[in-house]
Design an enzyme around this catalytic site. Structure first.
Site, PDB file in Angstrom:
ATOM      1  N   GLY A  68      12.005  86.172  10.180  1.00 30.89           N
ATOM      2  CA  GLY A  68      12.523  87.297   9.366  1.00 30.89           C
ATOM      3  C   GLY A  68      12.621  88.466  10.395  1.00 30.89           C
ATOM      4  O   GLY A  68      12.077  88.549  11.429  1.00 30.89           O
ATOM      5  N   ASN A  69      13.767  89.443  10.159  1.00 25.74           N
ATOM      6  CA  ASN A  69      13.887  90.548  10.732  1.00 25.74           C
ATOM      7  C   ASN A  69      14.598  91.572   9.759  1.00 25.74           C
ATOM      8  O   ASN A  69      15.669  90.923   8.876  1.00 25.74           O
ATOM      9  CB  ASN A  69      14.831  90.391  12.164  1.00 25.74           C
ATOM     10  CG  ASN A  69      15.660  89.264  12.116  1.00 25.74           C
ATOM     11  OD1 ASN A  69      16.571  89.344  11.874  1.00 25.74           O
ATOM     12  ND2 ASN A  69      15.166  87.983  12.427  1.00 25.74           N
ATOM     13  N   THR A  92      10.264  91.831  17.870  1.00 27.14           N
ATOM     14  CA  THR A  92      10.062  90.221  18.164  1.00 27.14           C
ATOM     15  C   THR A  92       8.393  89.748  18.036  1.00 27.14           C
ATOM     16  O   THR A  92       7.619  90.475  18.528  1.00 27.14           O
ATOM     17  CB  THR A  92      10.944  89.610  18.984  1.00 27.14           C
ATOM     18  OG1 THR A  92      10.899  88.216  18.989  1.00 27.14           O
ATOM     19  CG2 THR A  92       9.998  89.894  20.389  1.00 27.14           C
ATOM     20  N   GLY A  93       8.115  88.601  17.470  1.00 28.53           N
ATOM     21  CA  GLY A  93       6.897  88.117  17.776  1.00 28.53           C
ATOM     22  C   GLY A  93       5.686  88.854  16.768  1.00 28.53           C
ATOM     23  O   GLY A  93       4.505  88.502  17.074  1.00 28.53           O
ATOM     24  N   SER A 139      14.091  91.440  18.097  1.00 29.40           N
ATOM     25  CA  SER A 139      14.454  90.126  17.784  1.00 29.40           C
ATOM     26  C   SER A 139      15.778  89.638  18.623  1.00 29.40           C
ATOM     27  O   SER A 139      16.723  90.455  18.540  1.00 29.40           O
ATOM     28  CB  SER A 139      14.527  89.766  16.379  1.00 29.40           C
ATOM     29  OG  SER A 139      14.962  88.392  16.288  1.00 29.40           O
ATOM     30  N   SER A 140      15.631  88.597  18.953  1.00 22.74           N
ATOM     31  CA  SER A 140      17.000  88.108  19.614  1.00 22.74           C
ATOM     32  C   SER A 140      18.162  88.077  18.522  1.00 22.74           C
ATOM     33  O   SER A 140      19.483  87.875  18.643  1.00 22.74           O
ATOM     34  CB  SER A 140      16.765  86.610  20.085  1.00 22.74           C
ATOM     35  OG  SER A 140      16.408  85.697  19.152  1.00 22.74           O
ATOM     36  N   GLU A 141      17.901  87.814  17.198  1.00 21.38           N
ATOM     37  CA  GLU A 141      18.575  88.022  15.915  1.00 21.38           C
ATOM     38  C   GLU A 141      19.221  89.257  15.765  1.00 21.38           C
ATOM     39  O   GLU A 141      20.013  89.169  14.715  1.00 21.38           O
ATOM     40  CB  GLU A 141      18.280  87.160  14.919  1.00 21.38           C
ATOM     41  CG  GLU A 141      17.806  85.816  15.055  1.00 21.38           C
ATOM     42  CD  GLU A 141      17.019  84.928  13.950  1.00 21.38           C
ATOM     43  OE1 GLU A 141      16.358  85.707  13.177  1.00 21.38           O
ATOM     44  OE2 GLU A 141      17.432  83.782  13.858  1.00 21.38           O
ATOM     45  N   HIS A 187      13.844  83.845   5.170  1.00 17.87           N
ATOM     46  CA  HIS A 187      14.192  82.097   5.009  1.00 17.87           C
ATOM     47  C   HIS A 187      13.375  81.878   3.436  1.00 17.87           C
ATOM     48  O   HIS A 187      12.561  81.270   3.260  1.00 17.87           O
ATOM     49  CB  HIS A 187      13.298  81.435   5.961  1.00 17.87           C
ATOM     50  CG  HIS A 187      13.580  81.726   7.432  1.00 17.87           C
ATOM     51  ND1 HIS A 187      12.891  81.575   8.402  1.00 17.87           N
ATOM     52  CD2 HIS A 187      14.805  82.455   7.492  1.00 17.87           C
ATOM     53  CE1 HIS A 187      13.737  81.747   9.586  1.00 17.87           C
ATOM     54  NE2 HIS A 187      14.804  82.388   9.226  1.00 17.87           N
ATOM     55  N   HIS A 195      19.431  77.346   8.107  1.00 15.94           N
ATOM     56  CA  HIS A 195      18.571  78.564   9.049  1.00 15.94           C
ATOM     57  C   HIS A 195      17.994  79.459   7.831  1.00 15.94           C
ATOM     58  O   HIS A 195      16.823  79.272   7.663  1.00 15.94           O
ATOM     59  CB  HIS A 195      19.369  79.104   9.873  1.00 15.94           C
ATOM     60  CG  HIS A 195      18.995  80.380  10.512  1.00 15.94           C
ATOM     61  ND1 HIS A 195      19.085  81.149  11.570  1.00 15.94           N
ATOM     62  CD2 HIS A 195      17.684  80.786  10.510  1.00 15.94           C
ATOM     63  CE1 HIS A 195      18.753  82.051  11.736  1.00 15.94           C
ATOM     64  NE2 HIS A 195      17.401  81.836  11.440  1.00 15.94           N
TER      65      HIS A 195
END
Length: 254
Positions: free
Chosen positions: A33-34, A49-50, A78-80, A101, A162
């Site tokens: 999630g982000n 991230t992480g 996050s990369s998203e 999600h 996803h």
């Protein structure tokens, strides 16, 4: 006129609160999630991230500009974040984005089933129809490209295989849309696959709900496909009314 944006610290605290809610509702697992929230015309605060979204602190947040450059913070985003930036750039009225999600909604995303059946008035008004965006590798520019067509006309989108993405005027609205999305998906699952029976709202009923939505200032959402309700036949109605009146008169004479 009230300021459109909250302060940096208010945004950081609210992101943590939304993270706690999303984690406790099982909308995410591990570090999934982000979220992000706009605090200036060209700046957002986003989740790191992480890090588990249920255990974040304000100091973990990352500030970025609309091109994805880090402006403040000690963590990496996050990369998203690419899909968040695409929503903001496609729809300037959006001030917050939530990605999670939730299990039932994600199951619909995996099955490629959009949430667009008109079965819940609340879903039509507060959420609208939810399409499925084409699959792209998470974190890639392809995800941003896949959601771009939906950012102006909808309030949420399912990400194929996803998860889900919602957005809104503020972070709580974006989060509440994620809650509504999962509730809608759960009801769809029950009615379609367990009870195997449901009644859909007709076009006239949906039109009334869309008008109510517009009166609340909600400009997006789309209109679910619908069927016309029973057509009214004025001649038949008049004939029935005359028969009823005649029957009553005859009954009163007895």
């Amino acid at each position: 006129m009230l300021d459109r944006y909250m302060s940096d610290y208010e945004a950081q605290k609210l992101i943590c609160e939304v993270g706690r809610r999303v984690y406790e509702k099982n909308f995410v697992a591990a570090n999934d999630g982000n979220f992000s929230v706009k605090v200036e015309e060209n700046a957002i605060w986003a989740t790191p991230t992480g890090v588990s979204k249920g255990f974040m602190t304000p100091g973990m947040m990352v500030k970025l500009d609309m091109q994805g450059n880090v402006l403040d913070g000690t963590h990496r985003p996050s990369s998203e974040i690419k899909m968040h930036l695409r929503v903001y750039n496609e729809n300037p009225e959006v001030n917050a984005v939530v990605h999670a999600h939730p299990p039932v909604a994600t199951s619909h995303a995996i099955a490629g089933i959009p949430l667009d059946r008109p079965i819940l008035p609340e879903a039509v008004i507060m959420l609208g129809t939810v399409p499925v965006a084409a699959y792209a590798t998470p974190g890639s520019e392809g995800v941003a490209d896949s959601i771009a067509p939906y950012c102006r006309e909808h309030n949420a989108v399912l990400l194929a295989n996803h998860g889900a993405l919602t957005w809104g005027d503020d972070l709580m609205q974006a989060y509440h849309r994620m809650e509504s999305l999962e509730h809608y998906a759960l009801v769809m699952m029950y009615t379609s696959n367990i009870i195997q029976r449901y009644n859909e709202l007709d076009c006239s009923q949906i039109s009334d709900l869309v008008k109510a939505r517009e009166s609340m200032g909600i400009k997006a959402g789309g209109v679910p496909p619908c069927k016309e309700g029973p057509k009214q036949n004025p001649d038949l109605e008049k004939m029935i009314e005359e028969v009823v009146e005649k029957t009553l008169r005859e009954y009163m004479k007895r």
